[in-house]
Design a protein around this motif. Structure first.
Motif, PDB file in Angstrom:
ATOM      1  N   PHE A 265      -6.397   0.263   0.672  1.00  0.00           N
ATOM      2  CA  PHE A 265      -5.908  -0.725   1.538  1.00  0.00           C
ATOM      3  C   PHE A 265      -6.048  -1.904   1.564  1.00  0.00           C
ATOM      4  CE2 PHE A 265      -5.908   2.987   5.403  1.00  0.00           C
ATOM      5  CZ  PHE A 265      -4.672   3.733   4.653  1.00  0.00           C
ATOM      6  N   GLU A 266      -7.685  -2.621   0.610  1.00  0.00           N
ATOM      7  CA  GLU A 266      -8.257  -3.228   0.228  1.00  0.00           C
ATOM      8  C   GLU A 266      -7.032  -4.345  -0.952  1.00  0.00           C
ATOM      9  OE1 GLU A 266     -11.975  -2.299   0.019  1.00  0.00           O
ATOM     10  OE2 GLU A 266     -12.963  -2.599   2.285  1.00  0.00           O
ATOM     11  N   SER A 267      -7.006  -3.008  -2.122  1.00  0.00           N
ATOM     12  CA  SER A 267      -6.598  -3.316  -3.243  1.00  0.00           C
ATOM     13  C   SER A 267      -4.988  -3.767  -2.987  1.00  0.00           C
ATOM     14  CB  SER A 267      -6.304  -2.144  -3.873  1.00  0.00           C
ATOM     15  OG  SER A 267      -5.759  -2.271  -5.160  1.00  0.00           O
ATOM     16  N   VAL A 268      -3.926  -2.927  -1.927  1.00  0.00           N
ATOM     17  CA  VAL A 268      -2.937  -2.929  -1.324  1.00  0.00           C
ATOM     18  C   VAL A 268      -3.200  -4.481  -0.818  1.00  0.00           C
ATOM     19  CG1 VAL A 268      -1.049  -2.701  -0.020  1.00  0.00           C
ATOM     20  CG2 VAL A 268      -2.070  -1.048  -1.129  1.00  0.00           C
ATOM     21  N   TYR A 269      -4.535  -5.368   0.306  1.00  0.00           N
ATOM     22  CA  TYR A 269      -4.420  -6.272   0.356  1.00  0.00           C
ATOM     23  C   TYR A 269      -4.621  -7.751  -0.023  1.00  0.00           C
ATOM     24  CZ  TYR A 269      -6.418 -10.706   3.006  1.00  0.00           C
ATOM     25  OH  TYR A 269      -6.641 -12.038   3.333  1.00  0.00           O
ATOM     26  N   ALA A 270      -5.388  -7.516  -0.834  1.00  0.00           N
ATOM     27  CA  ALA A 270      -5.830  -8.637  -2.543  1.00  0.00           C
ATOM     28  C   ALA A 270      -4.087  -8.736  -2.833  1.00  0.00           C
ATOM     29  CB  ALA A 270      -6.765  -7.944  -3.009  1.00  0.00           C
ATOM     30  N   LEU A 271      -3.405  -7.522  -3.497  1.00  0.00           N
ATOM     31  CA  LEU A 271      -2.410  -7.405  -4.361  1.00  0.00           C
ATOM     32  C   LEU A 271      -1.018  -8.664  -3.424  1.00  0.00           C
ATOM     33  CD1 LEU A 271      -0.523  -7.444  -6.687  1.00  0.00           C
ATOM     34  CD2 LEU A 271      -0.023  -5.081  -5.713  1.00  0.00           C
ATOM     35  N   GLU A 277       0.994 -15.603  -1.479  1.00  0.00           N
ATOM     36  CA  GLU A 277       0.433 -16.668  -0.974  1.00  0.00           C
ATOM     37  C   GLU A 277       1.976 -17.937  -2.229  1.00  0.00           C
ATOM     38  OE1 GLU A 277      -3.214 -16.667  -2.315  1.00  0.00           O
ATOM     39  OE2 GLU A 277      -4.047 -16.731   0.552  1.00  0.00           O
ATOM     40  N   LYS A 278       1.927 -16.865  -3.437  1.00  0.00           N
ATOM     41  CA  LYS A 278       2.758 -17.882  -4.519  1.00  0.00           C
ATOM     42  C   LYS A 278       4.708 -17.481  -3.967  1.00  0.00           C
ATOM     43  CE  LYS A 278       3.046 -15.830  -8.386  1.00  0.00           C
ATOM     44  NZ  LYS A 278       3.045 -15.020  -9.637  1.00  0.00           N
ATOM     45  N   PRO A 322      -1.063 -20.968  11.499  1.00  0.00           N
ATOM     46  CA  PRO A 322      -2.301 -21.306  10.806  1.00  0.00           C
ATOM     47  C   PRO A 322      -1.428 -20.520   9.790  1.00  0.00           C
ATOM     48  CG  PRO A 322      -3.203 -20.005  12.038  1.00  0.00           C
ATOM     49  CD  PRO A 322      -1.914 -20.354  12.515  1.00  0.00           C
ATOM     50  N   ASP A 323      -1.721 -21.210   8.460  1.00  0.00           N
ATOM     51  CA  ASP A 323      -0.601 -20.696   7.196  1.00  0.00           C
ATOM     52  C   ASP A 323      -1.344 -19.020   6.845  1.00  0.00           C
ATOM     53  OD1 ASP A 323       0.202 -24.019   6.610  1.00  0.00           O
ATOM     54  OD2 ASP A 323      -0.833 -23.331   5.582  1.00  0.00           O
ATOM     55  N   GLU A 324      -2.584 -19.286   7.233  1.00  0.00           N
ATOM     56  CA  GLU A 324      -2.505 -17.661   6.364  1.00  0.00           C
ATOM     57  C   GLU A 324      -1.860 -17.056   7.735  1.00  0.00           C
ATOM     58  OE1 GLU A 324      -5.962 -19.121   9.408  1.00  0.00           O
ATOM     59  OE2 GLU A 324      -5.072 -19.839   7.645  1.00  0.00           O
ATOM     60  N   ASP A 325      -1.550 -16.561   9.027  1.00  0.00           N
ATOM     61  CA  ASP A 325      -0.439 -16.012   9.738  1.00  0.00           C
ATOM     62  C   ASP A 325       0.889 -16.144   9.683  1.00  0.00           C
ATOM     63  OD1 ASP A 325      -3.658 -15.946  11.375  1.00  0.00           O
ATOM     64  OD2 ASP A 325      -2.379 -16.958  13.188  1.00  0.00           O
ATOM     65  N   LYS A 331       5.184 -11.538   5.264  1.00  0.00           N
ATOM     66  CA  LYS A 331       4.877 -10.385   4.007  1.00  0.00           C
ATOM     67  C   LYS A 331       4.820  -8.608   4.836  1.00  0.00           C
ATOM     68  CE  LYS A 331      -0.036  -9.768   4.355  1.00  0.00           C
ATOM     69  NZ  LYS A 331      -1.087 -10.076   3.462  1.00  0.00           N
ATOM     70  N   HIS A 332       4.419  -8.650   6.250  1.00  0.00           N
ATOM     71  CA  HIS A 332       4.330  -7.337   6.267  1.00  0.00           C
ATOM     72  C   HIS A 332       6.353  -7.112   7.378  1.00  0.00           C
ATOM     73  CE1 HIS A 332       0.884  -5.862   7.300  1.00  0.00           C
ATOM     74  NE2 HIS A 332       0.549  -7.559   6.894  1.00  0.00           N
ATOM     75  N   MET A 333       7.030  -8.296   7.049  1.00  0.00           N
ATOM     76  CA  MET A 333       8.553  -8.757   7.944  1.00  0.00           C
ATOM     77  C   MET A 333       9.436  -8.148   6.739  1.00  0.00           C
ATOM     78  SD  MET A 333       8.392 -11.674  10.219  1.00  0.00           S
ATOM     79  CE  MET A 333       9.985 -11.709  10.947  1.00  0.00           C
ATOM     80  N   LEU A 334       9.113  -9.174   5.587  1.00  0.00           N
ATOM     81  CA  LEU A 334       9.812  -7.610   4.376  1.00  0.00           C
ATOM     82  C   LEU A 334       9.458  -6.660   4.229  1.00  0.00           C
ATOM     83  CD1 LEU A 334       8.139  -9.938   1.494  1.00  0.00           C
ATOM     84  CD2 LEU A 334      10.732 -10.092   1.791  1.00  0.00           C
ATOM     85  N   ASN A 335       8.993  -5.506   4.765  1.00  0.00           N
ATOM     86  CA  ASN A 335       9.928  -4.945   4.430  1.00  0.00           C
ATOM     87  C   ASN A 335      10.331  -4.080   5.366  1.00  0.00           C
ATOM     88  OD1 ASN A 335       7.481  -3.748   2.007  1.00  0.00           O
ATOM     89  ND2 ASN A 335       6.429  -4.655   3.332  1.00  0.00           N
ATOM     90  N   ALA A 336       9.962  -4.159   6.383  1.00  0.00           N
ATOM     91  CA  ALA A 336      10.987  -3.913   7.414  1.00  0.00           C
ATOM     92  C   ALA A 336      13.091  -4.403   7.152  1.00  0.00           C
ATOM     93  CB  ALA A 336      10.879  -4.135   8.579  1.00  0.00           C
ATOM     94  N   GLY A 337      12.472  -5.207   6.794  1.00  0.00           N
ATOM     95  CA  GLY A 337      14.132  -6.283   6.237  1.00  0.00           C
ATOM     96  C   GLY A 337      14.907  -5.575   4.665  1.00  0.00           C
TER      97      GLY A 337
END
Length: 541
Positions: A265-271, A277-278, A322-325, A331-337
């Motif tokens: 999961f940490e690997s998924v988060y980092a990737l 962000e880009k 804030p930007d991080e939110d 990125k989480h909404m992408l999958n549902a859509g």
């Protein structure tokens, strides 16, 4: 009796004869005491079970967790529900869980206890994907309460309202046309079409343009950007679909560590953080917004994307996100859509290839309504009842998320005479509900006509229709359900209107692999590959 057993009995008998009367009394009293404790425990367990719904007997320590293992837990639970009923009790370790498997039980539960069962249990994957911030902020994982209600209101008003959906209709049509040109080229060149990939391209382009005004699929797009996008979405989907035993049985957390879930999961988060962000370019969006304000020049034709909305609309009390939110939400909404709509259309096309008479009837309806125009438009939907019936049946037979994210109760409650403690987990087995024999005759049969006879069954309703719930039900229903429905109608309608579909040379419809694969989303194990032939002379848009 074996000689060893005889010897043991003789030794015990000799010990008994050699013991004093007081020693014998202690042994007898101890035996009676242990027997009494055992009987009392079994009686208490029996009384407790009477207060709980029926269900399979749990295993020691792990409870009924093995029922959730395997590639298709929704089917395993469906089989158990056929034995124990529409309201079934399971236990994961010491954590109680109820499983809803019929429309009747769903109606009763969500009309009376929806708010109580609208929270979420803590899961390892959510902690890691929130960078170990226990104040879960994503709508899908946030616990039920004031923050979640404010967030839901924000999404409903600023992103998924009828006005917002109408403003982005042009984007959806542009992406259908863009990807249709690719499909037409494949058809004219006689290439076999990987339908899953094409559908994924349409939904991904549409969602990313709505989110951040970017496109990733097509001949002119950067291949590296597309590959990174696919890596991110696939990683998050895989993580969210994982069943980690320590989420339900904390005492077995060592098993999760041995399996390496946290590192995965940490690997998924980092990737996903690096790529998103880009991809979303929040700072560039902010600069454009500020430049427009300073110059006083506003482009009336520009439709703000979701990054713009987050940067300009406060959640509560005038405070902006804030930007991080913003990055976390998107990125989480992408999958549902992306994944769910593409998956559902692929399954439906597989069913239509196997039933050409249904496909022909749908094409005749489309021809009569769309006429000489090249594309099916959203304004046509109201005049396409059979196409809508096909979509409903596709959602019924192949719900993209047959076993959605688990819920958790906030307080103890009583339901159907059973006493359910606080923090009882709730699993809605949508797969089973959609096969309820009390609602659907021949439930395994793909038969769209059933919804022509029952138009009142509305899969977009929150609390008035429980027979068809592919987007969930109640307060936790997917906020983007209307957008998902529109995308499915638009893709399926244009695939059927513009092209005739057939199996590749040398293959028959019987060769289509209808088995399932996946986790949170269930897609076709083998991608559907077909041959497209233009139905009428078509030009590239």
């Amino acid at each position: 009796m074996a000689r060893a057993d005889v010897g043991l009995m003789e030794k015990l008998h000799n010990l008994w004869r050699q013991s004093t009367s007081s020693e014998r009394s202690v042994v007898v009293l101890t035996s009676i005491l242990l027997l009494g404790i055992t009987l009392s425990y079994l009686y208490a367990q029996s009384l407790q079970r009477r207060k709980l719904p029926p269900g399979p007997r749990p295993w020691p320590i792990v409870g009924n967790f093995p029922s959730m293992s395997g590639d298709t837990p929704h089917r395993s639970l469906f089989k158990l529900a056929n034995k124990y009923g529409g309201l079934m009790y399971l236990r994961f370790g010491s954590v109680p869980c109820i499983v809803v498997s019929t429309a009747e039980v769903a109606r009763e539960l969500f009309q009376t206890h929806d708010a109580n069962f609208s929270s979420r249990p803590r899961r390892l994957v959510w902690r890691v994907l929130h960078n170990y911030d226990d104040n879960f902020k994503v709508m899908g994982s946030a616990p039920y309460g004031p923050y979640w209600r404010n967030l839901r209101k924000f999404f409903n008003e600023e992103m998924f309202s009828p006005k917002c959906l109408a403003a982005r209709e042009g984007i959806r049509m542009e992406e259908i046309q863009h990807m249709s040109a690719i499909l037409l080229d494949d058809a004219q060149q006689g290439r076999v079409v990987n339908l899953k990939r094409w559908l994924w391209g349409v939904t991904s382009n549409t969602i990313t343009r709505i989110f951040c005004n970017r496109r990733f699929y097509g001949p002119d797009q950067n291949e590296q950007d597309r590959e990174e996008f696919e890596q991110m979405t696939a990683g998050i989907l895989s993580a969210l679909g994982a069943f980690v035993i320590s989420d339900y049985i904390p005492s077995l957390s060592f098993i999760a560590r041995l399996q390496g879930w946290e590192k995965k999961f940490e690997s998924v988060y980092a990737l996903s953080t690096r790529i998103s962000e880009k991809m979303f370019e929040v700072e560039k969006h902010r600069e454009r917004v500020l430049k427009g304000r300073e110059s006083g020049q506003i482009d009336m034709n520009y439709v703000p994307d979701f990054v713009d909305v987050f940067l300009t609309k406060p959640l509560e009390g005038g405070k902006l996100f804030p930007d991080e939110d913003i990055i976390l939400f998107l990125k989480h909404m992408l999958n549902a859509g992306t994944d769910t709509s593409a998956t559902m259309v692929e399954w439906t096309m597989a069913e239509l290839i196997r039933k050409p008479d249904i496909m022909k009837r749908a094409q005749e309806e489309l021809d009569a309504v769309v006429g000489s125009r090249q594309f099916v438009q959203e304004s046509d939907f109201a005049h396409l009842p059979f196409l809508e019936a096909i979509v409903k049946e596709g959602f019924r037979v192949h719900p993209p998320s047959p076993l959605p994210i688990i819920r958790e109760s906030l307080q103890p409650c009583e339901f159907r005479g059973y006493k359910l403690p606080a923090k009882t987990l709730l699993l809605n087995n949508i797969f089973a509900i959609h096969r309820d024999p009390a609602v659907y005759e021949d439930p395994d049969e793909f038969r769209p006509e059933r919804f022509l006879d029952r138009p009142e069954i509305n899969h977009l309703a929150h609390f008035s229709s429980f027979e068809l719930i592919p987007f969930g039900v109640g307060r936790r229903m997917c906020p983007g359900s209307t957008l998902g429905h529109v995308m499915v109608m638009l893709m399926l309608g244009n695939l059927l209107f513009r092209f005739q579909w057939s199996m590749p040379e040398g293959l028959k419809v019987e060769d289509i692999d209808m088995s399932e694969a996946g986790g949170l989303t269930m897609w076709m194990k083998s991608p559907l590959c077909l041959v497209a032939t233009p139905r009428t002379p078509l030009s590239k848009p």
